[in-house]
Design an enzyme around this catalytic site. Structure first.
Site, PDB file in Angstrom:
ATOM      1  N   LYS A  64      57.798  44.828  29.036  1.00  4.57           N
ATOM      2  CA  LYS A  64      57.099  44.809  30.324  1.00  4.57           C
ATOM      3  C   LYS A  64      58.122  44.935  31.423  1.00  4.57           C
ATOM      4  O   LYS A  64      59.283  44.590  31.246  1.00  4.57           O
ATOM      5  CB  LYS A  64      56.357  43.478  30.492  1.00  4.57           C
ATOM      6  N   ASP A  84      50.188  48.643  35.381  1.00  3.36           N
ATOM      7  CA  ASP A  84      49.654  47.274  35.375  1.00  3.36           C
ATOM      8  C   ASP A  84      49.267  47.022  36.833  1.00  3.36           C
ATOM      9  O   ASP A  84      49.028  47.999  37.574  1.00  3.36           O
ATOM     10  CB  ASP A  84      50.712  46.275  34.862  1.00  3.36           C
TER      11      ASP A  84
HETATM   12  P1  NDP Z   1      45.013  46.600  39.748  1.00  2.00           P
HETATM   13  O1  NDP Z   1      46.217  46.548  40.595  1.00  2.00           O
HETATM   14  O2  NDP Z   1      44.277  47.861  39.569  1.00  2.00           O
HETATM   15  O3  NDP Z   1      43.953  45.527  40.268  1.00  2.00           O
HETATM   16  C1  NDP Z   1      44.275  44.182  40.357  1.00  2.00           C
HETATM   17  C2  NDP Z   1      43.096  43.412  40.922  1.00  2.00           C
HETATM   18  O4  NDP Z   1      43.329  42.023  40.773  1.00  2.00           O
HETATM   19  C3  NDP Z   1      42.896  43.651  42.408  1.00  2.00           C
HETATM   20  O5  NDP Z   1      41.534  43.497  42.726  1.00  2.00           O
HETATM   21  C4  NDP Z   1      43.735  42.537  43.020  1.00  2.00           C
HETATM   22  O6  NDP Z   1      43.339  42.155  44.319  1.00  2.00           O
HETATM   23  C5  NDP Z   1      43.485  41.410  42.045  1.00  2.00           C
HETATM   24  N1  NDP Z   1      44.685  40.543  42.042  1.00  2.00           N
HETATM   25  C6  NDP Z   1      45.917  40.898  41.655  1.00  2.00           C
HETATM   26  N2  NDP Z   1      46.789  39.887  41.809  1.00  2.00           N
HETATM   27  C7  NDP Z   1      46.066  38.886  42.313  1.00  2.00           C
HETATM   28  C8  NDP Z   1      46.387  37.564  42.681  1.00  2.00           C
HETATM   29  N3  NDP Z   1      47.644  37.075  42.568  1.00  2.00           N
HETATM   30  N4  NDP Z   1      45.378  36.789  43.144  1.00  2.00           N
HETATM   31  C9  NDP Z   1      44.109  37.278  43.253  1.00  2.00           C
HETATM   32  N5  NDP Z   1      43.746  38.527  42.925  1.00  2.00           N
HETATM   33  C10 NDP Z   1      44.705  39.306  42.452  1.00  2.00           C
HETATM   34  O7  NDP Z   1      45.453  45.995  38.331  1.00  2.00           O
HETATM   35  P2  NDP Z   1      44.753  46.117  36.913  1.00  2.00           P
HETATM   36  O8  NDP Z   1      43.277  46.161  37.069  1.00  2.00           O
HETATM   37  O9  NDP Z   1      45.439  47.151  36.150  1.00  2.00           O
HETATM   38  O10 NDP Z   1      45.168  44.715  36.253  1.00  2.00           O
HETATM   39  C11 NDP Z   1      44.338  43.550  36.291  1.00  2.00           C
HETATM   40  C12 NDP Z   1      44.736  42.610  35.173  1.00  2.00           C
HETATM   41  O11 NDP Z   1      44.555  43.274  33.911  1.00  2.00           O
HETATM   42  C13 NDP Z   1      46.198  42.147  35.167  1.00  2.00           C
HETATM   43  O12 NDP Z   1      46.251  40.834  34.668  1.00  2.00           O
HETATM   44  C14 NDP Z   1      46.862  43.099  34.174  1.00  2.00           C
HETATM   45  O13 NDP Z   1      48.024  42.541  33.626  1.00  2.00           O
HETATM   46  C15 NDP Z   1      45.757  43.227  33.148  1.00  2.00           C
HETATM   47  N6  NDP Z   1      45.823  44.386  32.260  1.00  2.00           N
HETATM   48  C16 NDP Z   1      45.872  45.652  32.759  1.00  2.00           C
HETATM   49  C17 NDP Z   1      45.901  46.742  31.908  1.00  2.00           C
HETATM   50  C18 NDP Z   1      45.884  48.142  32.388  1.00  2.00           C
HETATM   51  O14 NDP Z   1      45.818  49.050  31.543  1.00  2.00           O
HETATM   52  N7  NDP Z   1      45.913  48.413  33.672  1.00  2.00           N
HETATM   53  C19 NDP Z   1      45.923  46.543  30.444  1.00  2.00           C
HETATM   54  C20 NDP Z   1      45.787  45.176  30.022  1.00  2.00           C
HETATM   55  C21 NDP Z   1      45.747  44.157  30.919  1.00  2.00           C
HETATM   56  P3  NDP Z   1      44.254  42.563  45.587  1.00  2.00           P
HETATM   57  O15 NDP Z   1      44.009  44.021  45.795  1.00  2.00           O
HETATM   58  O16 NDP Z   1      43.771  41.701  46.703  1.00  2.00           O
HETATM   59  O17 NDP Z   1      45.679  42.261  45.197  1.00  2.00           O
HETATM   60  O1  2IT Z   2      49.003  44.609  29.794  1.00  2.00           O
HETATM   61  C1  2IT Z   2      48.884  45.743  29.261  1.00  2.00           C
HETATM   62  O2  2IT Z   2      48.603  45.870  28.070  1.00  2.00           O
HETATM   63  C2  2IT Z   2      49.072  46.925  30.108  1.00  2.00           C
HETATM   64  N1  2IT Z   2      49.303  46.781  31.303  1.00  2.00           N
HETATM   65  C3  2IT Z   2      49.000  48.293  29.503  1.00  2.00           C
HETATM   66  C4  2IT Z   2      50.303  48.664  28.838  1.00  2.00           C
HETATM   67  C5  2IT Z   2      50.418  50.085  28.345  1.00  2.00           C
HETATM   68  O3  2IT Z   2      51.520  50.398  27.891  1.00  2.00           O
HETATM   69  O4  2IT Z   2      49.459  50.855  28.390  1.00  2.00           O
END
Ligand code: NDP
Ligand code: 2IT
Length: 449
Positions: free
Chosen positions: A130, A170
């Site tokens: 990561k 992420d």
């Molecule tokens: P994005 O940046 O697309 O969206 C993040 C969302 O979460 C936004 O609405 C943001 O609000 C909110 N957020 C982020 N940080 C905070 C915080 N500290 N407090 C409150 N709200 C928060 O990210 P993703 O959708 O990609 O990721 C969301 C979660 O999913 C994370 O935990 C990530 O690790 C996990 N994840 C993502 C994957 C992927 O493929 N993208 C795969 C597996 C897991 P704001 O705009 O106000 O910051």
């Molecule tokens: O938390 C996760 O699994 C991710 N942000 C996706 C990682 C990836 O390599 O697609």
């Protein structure tokens, strides 16, 4: 009081605390896995003999670097970049990059540590890693984002590669950022090396379904948990937090499966729409215009915006936290259970505190921990790597079927492992044990490296 660790595991955890001071999220993630592993050491004494757990808790490599860039006013800004290459027993390091002001080593290490087991659960040949930066993308122009991404890649490029380490998105990193980073990697290396990053655009090496994969996959996982209880999404009131990549495609798939999502949020507040979240509107506001979630009520007058409120107080039957770590604490978990929540699927990584997890497990609701439930994102990244290696691209339907099958297999593996280890229904143990055993066996086979 946290559950006591097995006598062999407690000293290992103490060592983790001593070697990694102040990294509270990393401590939380390691402790949760160690809590599941006592019975594994009884069945597999070779893992203790080979000191597999101690080795797994120590990243293979940790890179921290300066990221200088110039903002639109010409002022030089300095951020800190990270890449933690945690474990490569099963394949090249694989895992996303997070750009968020809260990022520090402890967050990247918790994410990298969980990624090892998550990636193992997919059954695909990917190790765990990561990275990210304390850079805050909010309010930055496209030029500033590009300038930052180029500077970030100017250091990162020397550590990554299609057979070495393959970053993706992420929080704060999506298609736009991956594009700028791929461009800079290509320029520096003079290689059009598709497999070095995943989450690429569809016109230049990306995979269909990767954008949707984490949210779709998490929803498939919950669907499997519901099916195991002879239930389904049909007619269920659901609560989703966040409004980013994971939240948006979770909402889409829940609606397709007959559930109704009534909430979503950002870090400023949440919206409640009793008629069901209007996904097209959310996509326009968040993906196209990059606006705040409160603007939803300008267009949907009947909906409610609650600034700084607690989203988990909204009654729901299925909760899918999809924002960030520790967004559900013990009190929130109690409220959810009291209000009739029967299933929780974690789209986010470690969104529930240890106290919250205990509440869900004690209540015996269907609780799908992140490293199992959100593995669809990285699994589809691995499918993107497969397509890149074949110089091929698959159809949406075929790729989605592969994703669905992978999520079904992960569910089955976690379910059966939980039964085998005497804790039926406990997907936390199922995921930790099954993921760990896959990595541990490979590490034993590869020797002391
Ligand atoms: P994005 O940046 O697309 O969206 C993040 C969302 O979460 C936004 O609405 C943001 O609000 C909110 N957020 C982020 N940080 C905070 C915080 N500290 N407090 C409150 N709200 C928060 O990210 P993703 O959708 O990609 O990721 C969301 C979660 O999913 C994370 O935990 C990530 O690790 C996990 N994840 C993502 C994957 C992927 O493929 N993208 C795969 C597996 C897991 P704001 O705009 O106000 O910051
Ligand atoms: O938390 C996760 O699994 C991710 N942000 C996706 C990682 C990836 O390599 O697609």
């Amino acid at each position: 009081m946290a559950q006591m660790l097995d006598e062999k595991l407690e000293p290992i955890f103490q060592e983790v605390l001593a070697r990694n001071p102040g990294e509270t999220e990393f401590h939380q993630a390691t402790r949760e896995v160690l809590e599941s592993l006592g019975p594994v050491l009884v069945k597999h004494p070779e893992f203790a003999h080979q000191r597999i757990i101690e080795r797994i808790c120590e990243p293979e490599r940790q890179i921290i670097f300066r990221v200088p860039w110039r903002d639109d006013k010409g002022v030089v800004q300095i951020n800190r970049g990270f890449r933690v290459e945690f474990n490569s027993a099963l394949g090249p390091y694989k895992g996303g990059l997070r750009f968020h002001p809260s990022v520090y080593l402890g967050i990247i290490k918790f994410l990298g540590f969980e990624q090892i087991f998550k990636n193992a659960l997919t059954g695909l040949p990917i190790g765990g890693g990561k990275g990210g930066s304390d850079f805050d993308p909010k309010g930055k122009s496209d030029d500033e984002i590009m300038s930052f991404c180029q500077s970030f890649m100017t250091e990162l490029y020397r550590h990554i590669g299609e057979h070495t380490d393959v970053p993706a998105g992420d929080i704060g990193v999506g298609g736009r950022e991956i594009g700028f980073m791929f461009g800079q990697y290509k320029r520096i290396t003079n290689r059009w090396e598709a497999g070095v990053l995943t989450g690429k655009g569809l016109d230049w090496g990306g995979s269909l379904v990767r954008t949707e994969a984490t949210g779709y996959g998490a929803t498939f996982f919950v669907d499997e948990m519901l099916k195991a209880r002879k239930d389904s999404f049909d007619g269920k009131i659901c609560s989703v937090s966040g409004s980013g990549n994971v939240a948006i495609y979770t909402i889409e798939k829940i609606h397709e499966l007959g559930g109704k999502v009534v909430t979503c949020s950002d870090s400023n507040g949440y919206i409640y729409d009793e008629k069901g979240i209007d996904l097209a509107l959310i996509q326009q506001l968040k993906e196209v215009e990059r606006r705040r979630i409160k603007d939803y009520i300008e267009y949907r007058k009947h909906a409610k915006y609650v600034a700084k409120g607690n989203i988990w107080e909204v009654p729901c039957q299925v909760a899918m936290p999809s924002a960030t770590q520790n967004e559900i604490n013990g009190a929130d978990a109690k409220i959810l259970v009291k209000n009739g929540c029967i299933a929780v699927g974690e789209g986010a990584n470690m969104p529930t505190t240890p106290e919250g997890v205990k509440v869900f497990l004690d209540a015996q609701i269907a609780y799908g921990p992140g490293k199992a439930a959100n593995a669809g994102g990285v699994a589809t990244s691995a499918l993107e790597m497969q397509q890149n290696a074949q110089r091929d691209s698959w159809t949406f339907d075929y790729t989605e079927k592969r994703l669905q099958e992978i999520m079904k297999n992960i569910h089955e593996l976690c379910y059966e492992t939980a039964v085998e280890y005497g804790t039926p229904g406990n997907y936390v143990n199922g995921a930790n044990i099954a993921g760990f055993i896959r990595v541990a066996k490979a590490m034993v086979a590869l020797g002391v490296v």
